[in-house]
Design an enzyme around this catalytic site. Structure first.
Site, PDB file in Angstrom:
ATOM      1  N   VAL A 130      60.743  26.760  52.685  1.00  0.00           N
ATOM      2  CA  VAL A 130      61.412  27.735  53.538  1.00  0.00           C
ATOM      3  C   VAL A 130      60.502  28.144  54.691  1.00  0.00           C
ATOM      4  O   VAL A 130      60.829  28.998  55.490  1.00  0.00           O
ATOM      5  CB  VAL A 130      61.844  28.989  52.744  1.00  0.00           C
ATOM      6  N   ASP A 131      59.309  27.537  54.756  1.00  0.00           N
ATOM      7  CA  ASP A 131      58.393  27.855  55.851  1.00  0.00           C
ATOM      8  C   ASP A 131      58.306  26.652  56.793  1.00  0.00           C
ATOM      9  O   ASP A 131      59.129  25.748  56.733  1.00  0.00           O
ATOM     10  CB  ASP A 131      57.014  28.239  55.292  1.00  0.00           C
ATOM     11  N   ASP A 132      57.311  26.623  57.657  1.00  0.00           N
ATOM     12  CA  ASP A 132      57.213  25.538  58.622  1.00  0.00           C
ATOM     13  C   ASP A 132      56.380  24.376  58.120  1.00  0.00           C
ATOM     14  O   ASP A 132      55.697  23.701  58.886  1.00  0.00           O
ATOM     15  CB  ASP A 132      56.664  26.077  59.950  1.00  0.00           C
TER      16      ASP A 132
END
Ligand code: 6R9
Length: 695
Positions: free
Chosen positions: A564-566
């Site tokens: 859910v992050d980069d």
């Protein structure tokens, strides 16, 4: 320091958590007994397999799981007591933890005060138990017919010689050693040698570029580097020593110069005469290590002394040095290996991961050897000389447990069943998957074609940070759902929280967090405890935040949905979009870059880079190539963008923040899902980007 601030877990909290949590897992008993699910969604274990399994039923699992949560000290101290401790941890002090930033520094300690050594437990202890003549490693080279075997009795003296050499050149307890080696037996051997003398190894995957290697050397300042001159991967020859030389001259410019560069002559790939050499610093392994004594006194270390550093990508900034300590990691990797693969002493185990990643640390080297297992170490590429190589190896060594990544499963699936069917694969008993979610169609192919519908699949969810498996099937214990990592391992309390950090009970989806500590958890980020807390413990107070999305279905099964992050997951390798962006913008003609992940049929995710050029520079094919080259040079070939998209302008908010959400939609051509673009500083850039798709 964070020492002393730990808070002993109160049994009240444990009870509440477990009762609450057990509701999610209780439902598996229901599935098992009533067969309420159709064969479409659930794959039932073979009753024969189950009855011989270490954990035979949902009830067996629940009994053990319940104890591990309600009495973690008792559970883990029983497990840990099976290892050799030169001195046991103090009574009543199995662990202490504080995961709550509002209550002080985050701190996790297991078996503190206990003295042990993981190399001793992996080798000497097994030899004393009568396994000396058992094969520890089957080494399979890149080319057909190139192989070697090492029994436990043969491995130990080699480890000792290297350990003695390292001591002699001044490496002592607590010193870092960087290992940059391909999958030769010398790689796990070097890890064990470091561990024997209490040195902290930092293995750098031999596919990383000179600049990435230099960055890691400058961060951990090793006393020594261990490498080899060259390696063949498939039909390609890679001159590793040249890469190390470049990295060392870069680090020297920044004041970091390891005393020695111990170089293994991998003569089947390249003769030593062709190797560049720096007198005084470089030493041939074969000329020096064999001259040392074949026994080496063990350095007894505290359970909380560091074992290794492994750099991994985050969503921002430079790679993070994930630090694991000795005792808890040892107990955890050994135990997860045993149960998640239903390990039996007669098994022949092969994990296709490279020791340069966490999977190779925990499940090529430590977990299996701590169990006295026979491990296949494969140097080559899985599709060389052809796509049947894996099954050739399986038949050659009679591999019973085969652990790999979904990206390999998908690429072999594309190459067709004929390559698989050419081989017997009768020895296979358990299959495993790791690195990214495995899509149900790949799961089914793996199960039906590779495993002849006979072998359960352990889809193991875990991370560099977790040290070992966190959510994983236990083969034979319960029905499987293709694509689901199923249930938590013993001692692990996963929770799914919403945006506000509120736990979601029952069915639902959100952010995957862990509510307690477990022995294999990382203890800090090397030299940056603050970043450790900020990245993992501040997003949701009181929890370890994994960075993954997850949903739980009506039967309590966990389904991982990706980062859910980069962080982009390319072929199971974690790549930070920020790292790729920083490589791109260091190109003199690139002004700005924004990198997003896109779906990729084989690799899971591919890298899609939007680039803005310096004023007046025209976009060209040549420039595209040189931008990609820049990323290969700075990070490594595996991080090369799949697509460069020329972007005269990027979609930004009025405060100048790049709207990645929109870029992701543009990259995946989901133009009807662009959402609201009116808040952009200049909404017209979106149309402009769409017009430039194929330029
Ligand atoms: C062991 C390893 C960790 C990230 C993790 C997640 C993804 C790993 C997975 C999985 C779904 C699985 N991941 N295993 N996602 N199902 N069975 O891969 O460590 O390199 O640190 O990557 O990989 O996104 O957060 P690491």
């Amino acid at each position: 320091s964070c020492l002393g601030l730990g808070r002993r877990i109160s049994s009240k909290k444990a009870m509440n958590s477990s009762e609450h949590h057990l509701r999610h897992v209780q439902s598996i008993s229901a599935i098992h007994s009533t067969s309420s699910c159709t064969e479409d969604e659930v794959v039932f274990p073979d009753p024969n397999f189950s009855s011989n399994a270490l954990v035979s039923s949902p009830t067996d699992y629940l009994d053990m799981y319940r104890r591990s949560i309600q009495d973690p000290s008792g559970f883990w101290s029983d497990v840990a007591s099976r290892f050799h401790w030169e001195r046991k941890w103090p009574a009543g002090g199995v662990f202490s933890e504080n995961l709550d930033v509002s209550k002080g520094a985050v701190s996790i300690e297991w078996f503190k005060g206990g003295l042990t050594n993981i190399c001793y437990n992996a080798l000497d202890r097994n030899i004393q138990a009568g396994l000396g003549d058992k094969i520890a490693v089957y080494w399979e080279g890149n080319d057909l017919g190139q192989d070697a075997t090492f029994t436990y009795n043969q491995l130990l003296p080699k480890v000792c010689q290297l350990a003695n050499y390292l001591r002699d050149v001044g490496v002592s307890k607590g010193d870092a050693v960087v290992i940059y080696l391909p999958m030769l037996t010398e790689l796990p051997l070097a890890m064990l040698a470091c561990a024997r003398i209490g040195a902290v190894h930092s293995v750098v995957f031999a596919g990383f570029s000179a600049e990435s290697l230099a960055q890691r050397i400058m961060d951990c300042k090793p006393k020594a580097i261990i490498t080899c001159n060259a390696v063949r991967r498939g039909s390609k020859l890679i001159n590793l020593k040249d890469i190390v030389d470049a990295a060392l001259s870069e680090s020297a410019n920044n004041g970091v110069s390891p005393a020695v560069c111990l170089t293994y002559e991998n003569h089947s790939a390249m003769k030593r005469d062709a190797t560049n050499w720096k007198q005084g610093r470089d030493v041939w392994w074969q000329d020096s290590v064999p001259n040392y004594p074949t026994s080496c006194a063990v350095e007894w270390v505290d359970a909380e002394d560091p074992l290794f550093l492994l750099y991994t990508s985050g969503s921002t900034g430079k790679p993070k040095g994930v630090l694991h300590t000795t005792g808890g990691y040892m107990v955890y990797t050994a135990t997860t290996f045993k149960y998640a693969f239903d390990y039996k002493p007669t098994d022949i185990y092969w994990c296709t991961a490279d020791c340069g990643w966490i999977t190779g640390h925990s499940y090529v080297t430590y977990g299996p050897l701590l169990n006295g297992a026979t491990v296949v170490v494969f140097e080559g590429a899985p599709n060389y000389p052809d796509s049947g190589r894996c099954w050739d190896i399986v038949d050659k060594y009679k591999v019973t447990i085969f652990y790999t990544a979904p990206t390999l499963v998908r690429s072999l699936m594309r190459d067709g069943d004929e390559y698989v069917k050419r081989y017997s694969r009768k020895s296979l008993r358990v299959l495993g998957s790791v690195g990214e979610p495995i899509n149900p169609s790949a799961w089914r192919w793996f199960f039906n074609v590779v495993g002849d519908a006979r072998c359960p699949i352990s889809d193991t969810w875990w991370q560099t940070e977790t040290g070992g498996f966190m959510i994983t099937p236990l083969p034979g214990a319960w029905p499987q759902k293709p694509g689901s990592a199923t249930f938590p391992f013993f001692g692990v309390l996963p929770v799914i929280v919403d945006e506000k950090g509120v736990e979601i009970e029952g069915e639902g989806s959100g952010y995957l967090c862990i509510k307690n500590s477990w022995p294999g958890a990382f203890r800090t980020l090397y030299g940056d405890h603050e970043r450790y807390e900020t990245t993992y413990f501040k997003p949701f107070t009181g929890y370890y935040f994994s960075g993954d999305g997850c949903s739980r279905d009506k039967d309590g099964y966990h389904w991982l949905t990706g980062r859910v992050d980069d962080v982009i997951n390319v072929s199971g390798h974690r790549i930070g979009s920020a790292e790729v962006e920083s490589a791109l913008v260091s190109h003199p003609q690139c002004a700005e870059a924004a990198v997003v992940g896109i779906e990729h049929e084989i690799k899971g995710q591919g890298i899609y880079a939007f680039v803005t050029l310096v004023e007046g520079v025209p976009y060209s094919e040549e420039l595209r190539k040189s931008l990609i080259l820049e990323v290969r040079k700075q990070i490594g070939a595996f991080a090369a963008p799949d697509k460069i998209h020329w972007a005269p302008g990027l979609p930004k908010t009025r405060s100048g923040k790049i709207m990645r959400r929109i870029l992701r939609k543009i990259a995946s051509r989901q133009l009807d899902e662009l959402g609201d673009t009116s808040t952009l500083a200049d909404p017209s850039v979106v149309d402009q980007l769409i017009d430039l798709y194929d330029s």
